[in-house]
Design an enzyme around this catalytic site. Structure first.
Site, mmCIF file in Angstrom:
data_model
loop_
_atom_site.group_PDB
_atom_site.id
_atom_site.type_symbol
_atom_site.label_atom_id
_atom_site.label_comp_id
_atom_site.label_asym_id
_atom_site.label_seq_id
_atom_site.Cartn_x
_atom_site.Cartn_y
_atom_site.Cartn_z
ATOM 1 N N CYS A 185 0.859 -1.182 0.000
ATOM 2 C CA CYS A 185 0.000 0.000 0.000
ATOM 3 C C CYS A 185 0.901 1.241 0.000
ATOM 4 O O CYS A 185 2.046 1.193 0.433
ATOM 5 C CB CYS A 185 -0.877 -0.010 1.247
ATOM 6 S SG CYS A 185 -1.987 1.409 1.337
ATOM 7 N N ASP A 198 0.558 3.703 1.810
ATOM 8 C CA ASP A 198 0.623 4.146 3.206
ATOM 9 C C ASP A 198 2.076 4.173 3.692
ATOM 10 O O ASP A 198 2.808 3.201 3.518
ATOM 11 C CB ASP A 198 -0.200 3.148 4.030
ATOM 12 C CG ASP A 198 -0.453 3.623 5.442
ATOM 13 O OD1 ASP A 198 0.529 3.989 6.117
ATOM 14 O OD2 ASP A 198 -1.618 3.635 5.867
ATOM 15 N N HIS A 242 -2.631 -4.228 4.792
ATOM 16 C CA HIS A 242 -2.206 -3.948 6.169
ATOM 17 C C HIS A 242 -3.383 -3.697 7.087
ATOM 18 O O HIS A 242 -4.496 -3.418 6.651
ATOM 19 C CB HIS A 242 -1.220 -2.785 6.221
ATOM 20 C CG HIS A 242 -1.779 -1.489 5.744
ATOM 21 N ND1 HIS A 242 -2.220 -0.501 6.596
ATOM 22 C CD2 HIS A 242 -2.007 -1.014 4.494
ATOM 23 C CE1 HIS A 242 -2.664 0.528 5.888
ATOM 24 N NE2 HIS A 242 -2.547 0.233 4.606
ATOM 25 N N CYS A 281 -6.224 0.186 6.709
ATOM 26 C CA CYS A 281 -5.941 0.793 5.406
ATOM 27 C C CYS A 281 -7.031 1.805 5.043
ATOM 28 O O CYS A 281 -8.208 1.447 4.933
ATOM 29 C CB CYS A 281 -5.867 -0.299 4.353
ATOM 30 S SG CYS A 281 -5.400 0.354 2.743
#
Ligand SMILES: [Zn+2]
Length: 496
Positions: free
Chosen positions: A163, A165, A231, A242
């Site tokens: 991701c 992130d 995640h 997420c």
């Protein structure tokens, strides 16, 4: 093993006092009752962990010092030669200077802290990139040893889709402990990677094997591994999961798995060799960097329900010797009904056990330096990075990094990033620093110019799309380029 009974402190104390477990009469030491009081985990190199920790702390501190330095600069405006005295402080505290022009512009009519902050973040990023590529602090350019293991396990290339992130930005170098230059990483919000782009890269990889036998010859029966990682947060599952999937773990895992299956299927449909690609689904608990490793069946297919938790395995293997610990990892991925059938995923299982072992080092890292759970379990990124560069970003929560080639395709990812930074920065009256970074092939004529045009176009579109933030000085962009054919750092393309 109960962690509460054999705490890290107790183990350290025992080690200091040279405690030797008392053997039973038959000479055996049942480890459940007489632990060997090891310092650290048998499969973890604590010296390596310390090295990684030093790099993480030093690098992040350089970015974080910017905010605390601004009030000092503000107090100096109007007192003599501002540019000179400001740069003296910047050099001493942050290790770089800003161009006189930038400082002069920022100090007209009082100090423009927003602009100055963004410029300092950009300069810090360039210094960070330079250190990363020139000094190789994570030893990620040393790939020979790991590449050899990787090939011996039956794989020639690895592509990773985490991701975007920032809590997964260290996925390759820390969570999996792989050399960054061995792994192709393309991050997307929610790990929703572009299947067509991944297939194109796979073609490129296989073509290199045919033409140049790199990393090995095409007639060697090794496979390509594609990993997607979703995640979640165990301690705050409804808020710190997420963002792209509304903190719904199952949805995040399902979406990543669908993409993996689509990738493998696309190669099967188009080239008839889907079997030369293995897929792996990994879930990251962003509280402590432990993994859910989804167990493949005998055909390499992955389900959502069957997985092992590396955090549990860490504790189960804490008081074993290295060989025993490795056996536990391998055993954890066994599927009982395989006995009479052919296991086409035998290599994948071995590889996953090897990745589990590498992840234990990171769990140990978080246990040792973060008391087992990060204090910043949420977002704490320092800047947004978009484009196809950012190989140097290997640190947790340093960057919200999203891979994109066009803003149309990557807009949703950028919006997620802007939303995160509205909370992180705008609430503190700090602007959002956004870096548009593209890599080019220095061996190919025109590649640099094309990358430059693309970066400028995307930066312009970002400014237009988020015009309100831009007009109020709360969004600043910088374009960078990097020649990926060598270990050269990123450089600035233009000024904001
Ligand atoms: Zn996410």
């Amino acid at each position: 093993m109960n962690k509460a009974v054999f705490t890290k402190g107790a183990r350290r104390k025992a080690a200091k006092q040279h405690v030797v477990p008392v053997p039973y009469k038959n000479g055996l030491v049942p480890h459940l009752f007489a632990p060997t009081f090891r310092v650290g985990h048998p499969l973890v190199d604590t010296v390596e962990n310390q090295r990684l920790r030093d790099y993480e702390l030093t690098s992040k501190a350089r970015f974080d010092r910017i905010e605390t330095l601004l009030p000092r600069l503000q107090n100096m405006v109007g007192l003599g030669d501002f540019s000179r005295s400001a740069n003296a402080i910047l050099q001493a505290e942050l290790g770089f200077k800003l161009p006189d022009k930038v400082l002069a512009e920022a100090s007209v009519g009082g100090l423009n802290l927003s602009k100055l902050y963004a410029q300092c973040v950009f300069e810090q990023y360039l210094a960070f990139s330079q250190e990363f590529f020139e000094q190789d602090p994570l030893k990620g350019q040393q790939t020979a040893e790991v590449a050899e293991v990787f090939q011996s396990l039956g794989y020639h290339s690895i592509g990773v889709a985490p991701c975007a992130d920032g809590r997964l930005a260290h996925f390759v170098s820390y969570i999996l402990r792989l050399p960054y230059s061995l792994v192709r990483r393309k991050a997307h919000a929610g790990a929703l990677f572009d299947v067509s782009e991944s297939v194109r890269n796979w073609v490129f990889t296989e073509h290199l094997r045919f033409r140049e036998a790199k990393p090995n010859a095409a007639n060697e029966a090794t496979r390509y591994l594609k990993i997607a990682s979703y995640h979640f947060s165990k301690s705050d599952p409804h808020h710190q999961g997420c963002a792209a999937h509304g903190s719904d773990d199952t949805k995040a895992a399902r979406a990543a798995l669908d993409k993996l299956n689509a990738f493998k299927q696309a190669i099967e449909d188009r080239f008839g060799c889907g079997a030369t690609v293995d897929i792996a689904l990994l879930g990251v608990n962003t509280d402590d960097d432990s993994l859910r490793v989804h167990i493949p069946d005998e055909y390499g297919q992955v389900g959502l329900a069957d997985y092992v938790d590396s955090h549990l395995l860490y504790h189960q293997t804490l008081n074993l010797d290295a060989e025993q610990a490795r056996a536990v990892l391998v055993d954890s991925l066994r599927v009982s009904h395989l006995r009479k059938r052919v296991d086409k995923a035998a290599n994948l299982r071995k590889l996953l056990a090897w990745l589990l072992e590498r992840n234990l080092a990171q769990i140990d890292y978080v246990h040792h330096y973060e008391s087992g759970c990060y204090s910043d379990i949420g977002h704490a990124e320092r800047f947004i990075g978009i484009g196809n560069g950012f190989s140097e970003v290997q640190l947790r929560n340093l960057t919200y990094y999203s891979f994109l080639e066009t803003l149309e395709e990557g807009l949703d990812d950028v919006k997620v990033g802007i939303k995160i930074f509205k909370k992180l920065n705008l609430t503190k009256m700090l602007p959002i620093p956004l870096i548009v970074g593209f890599e080019y092939d220095g061996r190919v004529p025109g590649s640099k110019d094309r990358a430059a045009n693309k970066a400028k176009r995307i930066a312009g579109l970002v400014q237009q799309r988020f015009a309100e933030l831009s007009a109020t000085g709360m969004l600043h962009t910088m374009c960078t380029l990097r020649d990926y054919s060598s270990h050269r750092p990123a450089f600035r393309l233009d000024n904001d």
